[in-house]
Scaffold this motif. Structure first.
Motif, PDB file in Angstrom:
ATOM      1  N   LEU A   1      30.337 -21.189 -39.520  1.00  0.00           N
ATOM      2  CA  LEU A   1      30.566 -22.107 -39.313  1.00  0.00           C
ATOM      3  C   LEU A   1      32.166 -22.092 -38.019  1.00  0.00           C
ATOM      4  O   LEU A   1      32.583 -21.837 -37.017  1.00  0.00           O
ATOM      5  N   LYS A   2      32.526 -21.484 -39.595  1.00  0.00           N
ATOM      6  CA  LYS A   2      34.109 -21.022 -38.527  1.00  0.00           C
ATOM      7  C   LYS A   2      33.674 -19.672 -38.132  1.00  0.00           C
ATOM      8  O   LYS A   2      34.719 -19.402 -36.626  1.00  0.00           O
ATOM      9  N   SER A   3      33.205 -18.578 -38.435  1.00  0.00           N
ATOM     10  CA  SER A   3      32.313 -17.196 -37.322  1.00  0.00           C
ATOM     11  C   SER A   3      32.795 -18.542 -36.049  1.00  0.00           C
ATOM     12  O   SER A   3      32.902 -17.052 -35.089  1.00  0.00           O
TER      13      SER A   3
ATOM     14  N   LYS B   1      31.671 -10.718 -28.553  1.00  0.00           N
ATOM     15  CA  LYS B   1      30.267  -9.891 -29.251  1.00  0.00           C
ATOM     16  C   LYS B   1      29.550 -10.735 -30.072  1.00  0.00           C
ATOM     17  O   LYS B   1      31.063 -10.272 -30.886  1.00  0.00           O
ATOM     18  N   ALA B   2      28.566 -11.550 -30.237  1.00  0.00           N
ATOM     19  CA  ALA B   2      29.036 -11.842 -31.907  1.00  0.00           C
ATOM     20  C   ALA B   2      27.621 -11.086 -32.711  1.00  0.00           C
ATOM     21  O   ALA B   2      26.966 -11.018 -31.827  1.00  0.00           O
ATOM     22  N   ASP B   3      28.228 -10.730 -33.934  1.00  0.00           N
ATOM     23  CA  ASP B   3      27.455  -9.909 -35.016  1.00  0.00           C
ATOM     24  C   ASP B   3      27.185 -10.465 -35.821  1.00  0.00           C
ATOM     25  O   ASP B   3      27.647 -11.258 -36.883  1.00  0.00           O
ATOM     26  N   PHE B   4      25.582 -10.904 -35.112  1.00  0.00           N
ATOM     27  CA  PHE B   4      25.140 -11.915 -36.087  1.00  0.00           C
ATOM     28  C   PHE B   4      25.396 -11.908 -37.780  1.00  0.00           C
ATOM     29  O   PHE B   4      25.535 -12.748 -38.553  1.00  0.00           O
ATOM     30  N   GLY B   5      24.660 -10.453 -38.086  1.00  0.00           N
ATOM     31  CA  GLY B   5      24.659  -9.752 -39.537  1.00  0.00           C
ATOM     32  C   GLY B   5      25.722  -9.644 -40.058  1.00  0.00           C
ATOM     33  O   GLY B   5      25.495 -10.504 -41.192  1.00  0.00           O
ATOM     34  N   GLY B   6      26.627  -9.723 -39.444  1.00  0.00           N
ATOM     35  CA  GLY B   6      28.242  -9.408 -39.948  1.00  0.00           C
ATOM     36  C   GLY B   6      28.910 -10.993 -40.536  1.00  0.00           C
ATOM     37  O   GLY B   6      29.836 -11.339 -40.940  1.00  0.00           O
ATOM     38  N   MET B   7      28.349 -11.752 -39.612  1.00  0.00           N
ATOM     39  CA  MET B   7      29.108 -13.307 -39.939  1.00  0.00           C
ATOM     40  C   MET B   7      28.049 -13.687 -40.664  1.00  0.00           C
ATOM     41  O   MET B   7      28.830 -14.780 -42.223  1.00  0.00           O
ATOM     42  N   VAL B   8      26.457 -13.717 -41.389  1.00  0.00           N
ATOM     43  CA  VAL B   8      25.784 -13.753 -42.265  1.00  0.00           C
ATOM     44  C   VAL B   8      26.084 -13.116 -43.882  1.00  0.00           C
ATOM     45  O   VAL B   8      26.709 -13.496 -45.159  1.00  0.00           O
ATOM     46  N   GLU B   9      26.656 -12.023 -43.641  1.00  0.00           N
ATOM     47  CA  GLU B   9      27.641 -10.980 -44.985  1.00  0.00           C
ATOM     48  C   GLU B   9      28.739 -11.732 -45.130  1.00  0.00           C
ATOM     49  O   GLU B   9      29.488 -11.952 -45.675  1.00  0.00           O
TER      50      GLU B   9
ATOM     51  N   GLY C   1      13.556 -23.739 -44.806  1.00  0.00           N
ATOM     52  CA  GLY C   1      14.630 -24.997 -44.903  1.00  0.00           C
ATOM     53  C   GLY C   1      16.744 -24.305 -44.760  1.00  0.00           C
ATOM     54  O   GLY C   1      17.129 -23.005 -43.829  1.00  0.00           O
ATOM     55  N   TYR C   2      17.646 -25.328 -44.880  1.00  0.00           N
ATOM     56  CA  TYR C   2      19.112 -24.525 -44.945  1.00  0.00           C
ATOM     57  C   TYR C   2      18.945 -24.000 -45.460  1.00  0.00           C
ATOM     58  O   TYR C   2      20.283 -22.578 -44.668  1.00  0.00           O
ATOM     59  N   ARG C   3      19.019 -22.921 -46.171  1.00  0.00           N
ATOM     60  CA  ARG C   3      19.088 -21.698 -47.640  1.00  0.00           C
ATOM     61  C   ARG C   3      18.715 -20.442 -46.677  1.00  0.00           C
ATOM     62  O   ARG C   3      19.628 -20.073 -46.735  1.00  0.00           O
ATOM     63  N   LYS C   4      17.434 -20.126 -45.721  1.00  0.00           N
ATOM     64  CA  LYS C   4      16.616 -19.314 -45.385  1.00  0.00           C
ATOM     65  C   LYS C   4      17.987 -18.881 -43.795  1.00  0.00           C
ATOM     66  O   LYS C   4      18.058 -18.064 -43.028  1.00  0.00           O
ATOM     67  N   ALA C   5      18.436 -20.486 -43.288  1.00  0.00           N
ATOM     68  CA  ALA C   5      18.518 -20.931 -41.783  1.00  0.00           C
ATOM     69  C   ALA C   5      20.445 -19.528 -41.947  1.00  0.00           C
ATOM     70  O   ALA C   5      21.055 -20.041 -41.253  1.00  0.00           O
ATOM     71  N   MET C   6      21.163 -19.759 -43.650  1.00  0.00           N
ATOM     72  CA  MET C   6      22.467 -19.069 -43.826  1.00  0.00           C
ATOM     73  C   MET C   6      22.169 -17.553 -43.521  1.00  0.00           C
ATOM     74  O   MET C   6      23.098 -16.692 -43.941  1.00  0.00           O
ATOM     75  N   THR C   7      20.534 -17.132 -44.202  1.00  0.00           N
ATOM     76  CA  THR C   7      20.239 -15.962 -44.419  1.00  0.00           C
ATOM     77  C   THR C   7      18.992 -14.738 -43.422  1.00  0.00           C
ATOM     78  O   THR C   7      18.407 -13.924 -44.271  1.00  0.00           O
ATOM     79  N   LEU C   8      18.871 -15.473 -42.545  1.00  0.00           N
ATOM     80  CA  LEU C   8      17.843 -14.716 -41.368  1.00  0.00           C
ATOM     81  C   LEU C   8      18.865 -13.445 -41.262  1.00  0.00           C
ATOM     82  O   LEU C   8      19.669 -13.434 -41.175  1.00  0.00           O
ATOM     83  N   GLU C   9      16.904 -12.664 -41.296  1.00  0.00           N
ATOM     84  CA  GLU C   9      17.780 -10.977 -40.944  1.00  0.00           C
ATOM     85  C   GLU C   9      18.704 -10.966 -39.449  1.00  0.00           C
ATOM     86  O   GLU C   9      19.341 -10.260 -39.379  1.00  0.00           O
ATOM     87  N   LYS C  10      17.467 -11.093 -38.467  1.00  0.00           N
ATOM     88  CA  LYS C  10      18.074 -11.557 -36.493  1.00  0.00           C
ATOM     89  C   LYS C  10      18.279 -13.170 -36.382  1.00  0.00           C
ATOM     90  O   LYS C  10      17.738 -13.629 -36.868  1.00  0.00           O
ATOM     91  N   GLN C  11      19.566 -13.094 -35.467  1.00  0.00           N
ATOM     92  CA  GLN C  11      19.384 -14.480 -34.855  1.00  0.00           C
ATOM     93  C   GLN C  11      18.130 -14.027 -33.532  1.00  0.00           C
ATOM     94  O   GLN C  11      18.739 -14.088 -32.555  1.00  0.00           O
ATOM     95  N   PRO C  12      17.854 -16.357 -33.650  1.00  0.00           N
ATOM     96  CA  PRO C  12      16.653 -16.339 -33.155  1.00  0.00           C
ATOM     97  C   PRO C  12      17.138 -16.726 -31.762  1.00  0.00           C
ATOM     98  O   PRO C  12      17.937 -16.958 -31.590  1.00  0.00           O
TER      99      PRO C  12
ATOM    100  N   ALA D   1      26.540 -22.130 -30.848  1.00  0.00           N
ATOM    101  CA  ALA D   1      27.455 -21.260 -30.309  1.00  0.00           C
ATOM    102  C   ALA D   1      27.749 -20.265 -29.460  1.00  0.00           C
ATOM    103  O   ALA D   1      28.506 -19.320 -29.159  1.00  0.00           O
ATOM    104  N   ILE D   2      26.880 -19.740 -30.740  1.00  0.00           N
ATOM    105  CA  ILE D   2      26.488 -17.776 -30.387  1.00  0.00           C
ATOM    106  C   ILE D   2      25.668 -17.313 -29.564  1.00  0.00           C
ATOM    107  O   ILE D   2      24.699 -16.321 -29.858  1.00  0.00           O
ATOM    108  N   GLY D   3      25.319 -18.018 -29.012  1.00  0.00           N
ATOM    109  CA  GLY D   3      23.661 -17.863 -28.185  1.00  0.00           C
ATOM    110  C   GLY D   3      22.175 -18.244 -28.144  1.00  0.00           C
ATOM    111  O   GLY D   3      21.855 -18.120 -27.345  1.00  0.00           O
ATOM    112  N   THR D   4      21.820 -19.416 -29.176  1.00  0.00           N
ATOM    113  CA  THR D   4      20.326 -19.655 -29.611  1.00  0.00           C
ATOM    114  C   THR D   4      20.105 -20.789 -28.394  1.00  0.00           C
ATOM    115  O   THR D   4      21.060 -21.550 -28.471  1.00  0.00           O
ATOM    116  N   GLU D   5      19.096 -20.757 -27.760  1.00  0.00           N
ATOM    117  CA  GLU D   5      18.678 -21.959 -27.561  1.00  0.00           C
ATOM    118  C   GLU D   5      18.383 -22.770 -28.263  1.00  0.00           C
ATOM    119  O   GLU D   5      17.102 -22.775 -28.545  1.00  0.00           O
TER     120      GLU D   5
END
Length: 465
Positions: A55-57, A78-86, A163-174, A195-199
């Motif tokens: 959320l901070k990212s 640009k939002a780096d989704f992988g960087g945010m997850v890392e 579920g919430y667990r997978k939601a914070m480690t998805l391989e790519k942003q939907p 906030a990072i551009g997903t509809e």
């Protein structure tokens, strides 16, 4: 060779379990903790902490996108989704290592493996190689927590339905996401991804989002979320999720009839269910009612020497509640005389943007309880600090008993309100009246002034409205 006999064994090392263990050790009790996964439990590893990092990212990304409002020019962020997850995983790992340090510092033995309670005040621990060891203790505390609730129409496959667990480690942003459920987990993830551009489409079965909050807070958040471009569907039920194609086809039933929403991923955020299976409760004869372990006010189960705390017992499934219960439980075990927990003075916080924080009665519930009310509201649009910070959305709402001036409830939506709510919890514990709160000088300029101003508004003494 480690010992097999303890004063206290805690099964589970989440914010209930590890806190109970540390307090037990402080009180001179020989203590062990059983953990099948990561130390710190869901909260530190897959819940409270890593979600706040995500959320901070998202918030930083939003700041950058609105940098112009603050007189700063930034080109093409640009939002780096992988960087945010890392980053999120790094924060969680650091916190988990911190728990390991605390357990060692307090000389608490760590028993790694799946714990099952047994008759005769025993716990059997099966390690990852399948080896079983039995330990005994005078007192056994069950703190096995909870997991995502699975709805019949929404089968979680951890690929397209998560579920919430997978939601914070998805391989790519939907590109498109449907969030089912708008409690804290649902609206936090909805904010992050939007906030990072997903509809994002939020589907809520009840007639308003964040349905446990005060109705005015629900209305304000819905308005802000719609303004941010989210699709909000209330009084809506998901009847089917078809994952056969490349994405998902989500069938929903509204008051107007059925419709289908196309998306890449469905997040099921319909609350949690207690981990009471495969823990040995039936062998011991511990009573489970409506999926939760029955306990008294000091967390004793029906079987002597066995206790339960946190998400496995009735009450709010919140980390700070589990910690408080753990401390009260072991203080009672150690022969102290702790005060039972006041469940009507537990703060609830949601870390979407704007944040939501509340404690005590909603206006509706206070009226139902028969109170005559004085209600005061102060908008952050009238706060100098909020304006300067560019965070003028939201308000503080306080509900008083007209007869005695008792502060019955507080409801806040806005920037950093999760930090403001502790003041209300403290003054309610001290039984402070509305007039005392008005006369408590708050520093200027701060967001916290809104608390004093809302109290003044309830008594027609507000200055800045």
């Amino acid at each position: 060779m480690s010992s097999t006999k303890f004063d206290v064994i805690v099964v589970g090392s989440g914010p209930g379990g590890y806190v109970a263990a540390i307090r037990a050790s402080q009180l001179g009790l020989k203590t062990a903790v059983v953990e099948a996964a990561e130390l710190g439990g869901i909260c530190l590893n897959w819940g409270c902490i890593p979600t706040k990092a995500l959320l901070k990212s998202a918030q930083v990304f939003e700041y950058i996108n609105h940098a112009k409002d603050y007189g700063i020019t930034v080109k093409d962020p640009k939002a780096d989704f992988g960087g945010m997850v890392e980053r999120s995983r790094g924060v969680a790992d650091g916190m988990s290592k911190g728990i390991q340090f605390l357990l060692k510092k307090n000389k608490i033995e760590q028993l790694l493996g799946w714990g099952k309670v047994k008759p005769g005040k025993k716990v059997e621990v099966e390690d990852k190689d399948g080896k079983k060891t039995t330990y005994s203790a005078d007192n056994i505390i069950i703190a096995t927590g909870a997991r995502s609730r699975e709805l019949p129409a929404i089968k979680i496959d951890d690929k397209k339905v998560i579920g919430y667990r997978k939601a914070m480690t998805l391989e790519k942003q939907p590109k498109k996401m449907v969030v089912v459920g708008s409690g804290a987990i649902g609206v936090e993830f909805a904010y992050f991804y939007a906030a990072i551009g997903t509809e994002v489409t939020v589907v809520e079965f009840m007639d308003r989002i964040v349905p446990n909050e005060d109705a005015e807070v629900s209305k304000a958040l819905e308005r802000m979320y719609k303004k941010a471009g989210m699709n909000i569907m209330t009084s809506t039920e998901v009847t089917d999720v078809d994952t056969k194609g490349s994405g998902c086809k989500v069938t929903v039933k509204t008051k107007k009839g059925e419709e289908t929403i196309d998306c890449d991923v469905v997040l099921s955020a319909a609350g949690v269910v207690a981990n009471v299976e495969n823990c040995g409760l039936e062998d011991v004869g511990i009573v489970v009612d409506k999926g939760r372990i029955k306990v008294d006010e000091f967390y004793k189960t029906n079987m002597p020497g066995y206790y339960a705390i946190g998400d496995v017992i009735p009450g709010p499934a919140l980390a700070h509640v589990a910690s408080a219960e753990g401390i009260i439980c072991v203080e009672k075990i150690a022969g102290h005389n702790p005060e039972p927990l006041d469940y009507n003075n537990i703060p609830g916080c949601t870390y979407c943007v704007p944040e939501i924080a509340s404690v005590g009665y909603t206006e509706e519930k206070a009226k139902e309880a028969g109170y005559e009310l004085k209600v005061g509201k102060f908008p952050f649009s009238a706060s100098g600090k909020a304006k300067a910070a560019g965070a003028s959305d939201g308000f503080v709402k306080l509900i008083f008993d007209a007869k005695y001036g008792e502060l019955l409830g507080a409801h806040m939506i806005g920037a950093n309100v999760t930090e403001l709510i502790a003041e209300i919890v403290a003054v309610r514990k001290l039984e402070t009246t509305g007039h005392e709160l008005i006369k408590t000088v708050h520093p200027h300029p701060t967001m916290s002034e809104a608390v004093m101003e809302a109290a003044a508004a309830a008594y027609d003494e507000v200055i800045h409205l």
